[in-house]
Scaffold this active site. Structure first.
Site, PDB file in Angstrom:
ATOM      1  N   GLY A  80       0.400  -0.495  -0.126  1.00 29.36           N
ATOM      2  CA  GLY A  80      -0.161   0.151  -0.216  1.00 29.36           C
ATOM      3  C   GLY A  80       1.125   1.204   0.286  1.00 29.36           C
ATOM      4  N   GLY A 116       7.458   1.970 -11.814  1.00 31.09           N
ATOM      5  CA  GLY A 116       6.112   2.422 -13.216  1.00 31.09           C
ATOM      6  C   GLY A 116       5.239   3.698 -12.920  1.00 31.09           C
ATOM      7  N   ILE A 141       5.679  -3.268 -17.863  1.00 35.27           N
ATOM      8  CA  ILE A 141       6.029  -4.057 -18.986  1.00 35.27           C
ATOM      9  C   ILE A 141       4.605  -3.596 -20.259  1.00 35.27           C
ATOM     10  CG2 ILE A 141       6.163  -6.317 -17.735  1.00 35.27           C
ATOM     11  CD1 ILE A 141       3.323  -7.069 -17.828  1.00 35.27           C
ATOM     12  N   ASP A 142       3.967  -2.266 -19.396  1.00 32.22           N
ATOM     13  CA  ASP A 142       2.757  -1.354 -20.681  1.00 32.22           C
ATOM     14  C   ASP A 142       3.237  -1.128 -21.130  1.00 32.22           C
ATOM     15  OD1 ASP A 142       1.157  -3.641 -19.037  1.00 32.22           O
ATOM     16  OD2 ASP A 142       0.030  -1.927 -17.656  1.00 32.22           O
ATOM     17  N   ARG A 186      -3.284  -2.571 -18.560  1.00 32.95           N
ATOM     18  CA  ARG A 186      -4.458  -2.329 -17.842  1.00 32.95           C
ATOM     19  C   ARG A 186      -4.796  -1.049 -18.069  1.00 32.95           C
ATOM     20  NH1 ARG A 186      -3.255  -2.971 -12.127  1.00 32.95           N
ATOM     21  NH2 ARG A 186      -2.048  -4.805 -12.573  1.00 32.95           N
ATOM     22  N   GLU A 237      -6.379  -6.196 -21.155  1.00 34.68           N
ATOM     23  CA  GLU A 237      -7.064  -6.967 -19.976  1.00 34.68           C
ATOM     24  C   GLU A 237      -8.102  -5.365 -19.967  1.00 34.68           C
ATOM     25  OE1 GLU A 237      -4.594  -7.581 -16.974  1.00 34.68           O
ATOM     26  OE2 GLU A 237      -3.366  -5.826 -16.749  1.00 34.68           O
ATOM     27  N   HIS A 284       0.639 -13.721 -16.002  1.00 32.92           N
ATOM     28  CA  HIS A 284       2.216 -13.453 -15.415  1.00 32.92           C
ATOM     29  C   HIS A 284       3.128 -13.523 -16.263  1.00 32.92           C
ATOM     30  CE1 HIS A 284      -0.498 -12.191 -12.126  1.00 32.92           C
ATOM     31  NE2 HIS A 284      -0.958 -13.481 -11.204  1.00 32.92           N
TER      32      HIS A 284
END
Lengths: 361, 361, 361, 361
Positions: A80, A116, A141-142, A186, A237, A284
């Site tokens: 978090g 990221g 990876i995005d 995402r 996704e 994954h």
């Protein structure tokens, strides 16, 4: 020069190439500058915990094996946001001071953060609070970090996704099926559109461009009319339904991966086209494993350059890849931005030129 | 629009991704513009021979399998410069008019040439002589075409070279050896320096930067002093001796590959350092085989864009990859130039930052 | 010898190496014996349909590219058992005579069937009904055909599953997670146990051996107590719950793949161990793609030998791999049997020796 | 049981899978039996040197990463036969007693030797001299150890060789060339014939079967007459000229690799057939790198079983793979034998059935 001490941490989802970046930082900082390098474990957590959780790196780390090892030897765990940290009793607490105190206790003079866009934003806020000199290295990876053409991990993830299409294409053809591959992404479709072009997809759906089920069905029928009895669909996704609804997912195993957009599309399309439909959720495997050559090169370049920035006193910067060269940008320029697929850029135009349906603006 | 006819040929050494470019051209020209596409066999030879040697492409070519197939289905054979063509009787003849006549006989309106800098220059001269509208697509595993960050074939060749280092590293370590890997690169060191960084080499020698044997031996001893009992050296085939002499090679099998610079270095270094030395000449495996995802994407983008250039009447241009986008440059700007490794650019600085010896300017 | 005509078909789920077997049959039958070879499309369907659906093969098929191409160029579609064929009106009809008539119409003298145990049984019954001389070649990624050490497709599927573990291991380690990989294997655990050993799994569950959730949780805690903060679990899709119940699955996309045993285990284990759990369902990528070297060799050996069996008049046989050699067994010996993992054989003992929990007999 | 101590060493040329075997031994010996395991460095040398050169293994070695790591972490260096050891002054000395004394000094009760047939013979003699209980594990990429279907390292080497053919085939086709690939295999042709079948070679030459240049040239012309403009030839390095002469090689870099049989064939064939010929000598890449799944499984099974043999007091045995199971044979049965390709076995008959020229008995 007195012996300088720097820290480094990896934050957010792991990917291939993180260890190559650590190796480069260690190499440059120890061998070239004679500094000491402290690896902080599990993202920001290693500085928030007492005792501090870290390891001092030495040159034994700079073997070639580190180039080839996936994931991050420092670990990365997301419990978090330190500014709103979820406590065991269910409450939320601002633990940012713990991080700042930890930094001071470790006695380092600068912090390299590999992360990221989300991690970059939070860590930047932590560092501003504590007056901590920070340099960022983009990874995801995005590939959606702003102001850099490449982030560490994307090249490897693309290879994994492309190889999956290479494997699905012959089985689709043998069984005359519509194959749907759901890949990561995402908010953006970098993996989807690149893998779709590389693998020969007929349809690529990305969050940046709306689509209609009718157009997808029409494309599948077109392909069929041309004599090909199968079709390949790649979907990020993060895509929503054709009406812009998030797909309700089945919650199992603590994760909402299954019953996602791929399943949704399969269920809808099977009623619209006369063809068996199958879904593969890549998951994954896109994250881990041996980095591609490209990820190793980018990670190495980023690591060396990040140390040089500290040596030059250029702080508050994020290392970036632009026009085939390493450069740097203000971290503040990156926060809150997302690097999306340009609907009229090279990739989208190439996809359209190959007859791939990518939706309509 | 009346039915336009265009031709396409692949010229020079083959590499991975050529078929992906052919596929993209066919896709765009036939499906989007309704043109007819003629594939000319064996580089310029297909237009010089009578009868003409060509195949008309149709949409059966645009399957995904073409993306994955190495080499070129059109063939590419280098029997010599059409302006000074070696005849069977040993004489040399200007056969450029045969090419121009063949072009007219085929009745096409533009020619797409996929080639390296040498092919681009010769084909451009042929096209100027015949008033033939030409568009170029750069390919070469050496990646030395000017004004484009990437040429088709480089990304795959880099992967092959990098994987070779991955395989040599453990055997070097097991046997405490100095391993020398000779990779392609006649005039430039793109493969060598990229693979060297990605694979964890200790020494990388490229034609752009002079070196001394003493410095190499010193680097090997340094590595040994740090406790590592082996070393990896990557050398581009085009490197000369430390005094700038071309390496005299053993002529066998019609090829001067063996007894090259790798062998030379091994023979010299084995006398200077206390270590067994072994040489691997990677050779033709760098050319062929299934293209990497990146080569497929670049080739697809180039193919689509080249057709668009013809559609827009933008001729005499070479397609190029710059800043992550496809663009185009005048072919005449490319001829005679070589894209070398910048001795102070990102790659060279990264290599130095990792402690790799890359010679001295 | 008069020109003999033989037929060949691929039946059941596709896998890697089918085309290599077709290539070998064509090579041997045409080049060595001078026969004609007819490829029947879509399993038994090509002989049941009118007009017959087939292609005559020639030597253009015997290129090396066929060795590398996944799936089957003949197609394979399962619309149902010809003895109880589901008709469009919902009724069920015995269409076995259509198959027999088709065989006669095609005018072939023997039929090579490439299939798994189910296909082998049905096709054998069809052939017995029609007095059709048949030779079988075993294929199935599950590797459960009796009396043969290897069936075509298993070696490639194992590689895909093993590579998935290689990719999951670093991300499991980075995030301190329990990673569950669900692989194919409806009745047997060949892929699961082989991939689990090769990839370094901590737990491997196969249909042949019962397990308890408590023992799995204990193993994960043991691993954790030894200082490793992550664990890898491989499960065959055909495994049942610890009490022997089939897992109720979510039916979407015409397939009951998701919500399977992997999801079930994740949901249960997450409550038992203190660790995040993630599931990857490998799915169809295990079927397709370029065959491994081993599958190409086995498929080639099977294809050549099957043709030799016909030449020798040895019919009603299935080609088999035993003790590193090709041999043949009566098809009737194979039907109804399943080649399971021996709970006390080399693989199970090796797994136990490596500390892998594989359940308890 | 009192704490037993065992030693393990890797001897001879390195290959993929050695570390997987070490890992399995450590796992089984420490975790299952509670023994201590000592890794001896650099083959027999670690016991001959003073101080002894070894490392004690613990469970930190049994991570999955060891499965994936090529070469041997123990090192392996061949300075010569301990019974006739070459001394720095040029003399030869029997140092076998040093080995025996070292064994006693280390205080171990049994020795596991991972090696090829040469190492197995020498180590067996050393152990007999010293009364040392020994268990052997076969490894060699040549796969020529008697009485075992597989030795560690072969499966990976085959993959590397097969992938090289996959890469050479398209460039051969593009340039209409005869491509010659020289692979490892000093006395036997396991790699050559397996890779040749898997990769689609036209000619495979192995030391076990004589050949004529005329027949090779005829095969190349046949292929050409069938319309294929290129050919692939795979040759084991140990092949002699057609008249049985060893090929005189160019001595450079301390190695007689270049100017070998591949070069010889190219030079001779280029005069006999109208085609450009190119040679690739695959070399050391066949040794190293990440082990294949199969090598990891075989190595793991061997390691576990070898420890079990010691536990059972079955000494003087070599672990072996027979009929898909691990078993054991007397080491004395193995010494002096070579496992050659059966000229009428499955592989040779399959090659012939595919039209590959493999010479004539």
């Amino acid at each position: 020069m007195a012996e300088k001490r720097i820290g480094i941490l990896t934050s957010g989802g792991d990917c291939a190439g993180l260890n190559a970046a650590l190796r480069a930082v260690v190499h440059r900082a120890i061998r070239n500058y004679g500094w000491r390098v402290f690896g902080i474990r599990d993202g920001s957590l290693g500085l928030m915990e007492r005792p501090l959780d870290y390891v001092e790196f030495d040159l034994s780390l700079v073997t070639g094996d580190m180039l080839r090892l996936g994931g991050t030897i420092l670990g990365t765990i997301n419990k978090g946001d330190p500014f709103a940290y979820p406590m065991p009793d269910g409450s939320v607490k601002d633990r940012s001071q713990d991080f700042v105190d930890g930094y001071k206790e470790l006695g380092i003079e600068a912090l390299i953060v590999i992360g990221g866009d989300g991690s970059m934003r939070i860590l930047n806020n932590l560092c501003r609070k504590g007056g901590i000199p920070m340099v960022g290295i983009p990874k995801t990876i995005d590939n959606d970090v702003a102001h850099t053409d490449y982030a560490i991990g994307f090249a490897t993830a693309l290879n994994v996704a492309g190889e999956a299409i290479d494997r699905l294409a012959p089985t689709a053809a043998s069984h005359h099926r519509v194959m749907i591959l759901e890949v990561m992404g995402r908010d953006v479709g970098h993996i989807a559109i690149n893998a779709g072009i590389a693998g020969g997809a007929d349809v690529v759906l990305i969050p940046e461009i709306p689509y209609t089920l009718e157009a997808i069905a029409r494309k599948i029928e077109e392909v069929s009319a041309e004599g090909r009895n199968h079709a390949l669909l790649v979907v990020a996704e993060g895509c929503k339904t054709e009406t812009g609804q998030a797909v309700t997912t089945v919650q199992t195993g603590g994760e909402n991966r299954y019953g996602g957009i791929g399943q949704y599309l399969a269920a809808r399309l099977e009623k619209m086209v006369e063809a068996e439909t199958r879904v593969t959720v890549l998951g994954h495997v896109q994250r881990g494993g041996m980095p591609s050559m490209r990820d190793r090169i980018i990670a190495s370049a980023f690591g060396v350059y990040a140390v040089d920035l500290i040596a030059q006193g250029k702080l508050g910067r994020m290392v970036a890849w632009q026009h085939g060269q390493v450069t740097d940008v203000p971290i503040t320029d990156v926060a809150g931005l997302t690097r999306a697929i340009d609907p009229y850029g090279t990739l989208a135009q190439t996809a359209r030129g190959l007859g791939i349906y990518i939706g309509e603006m």
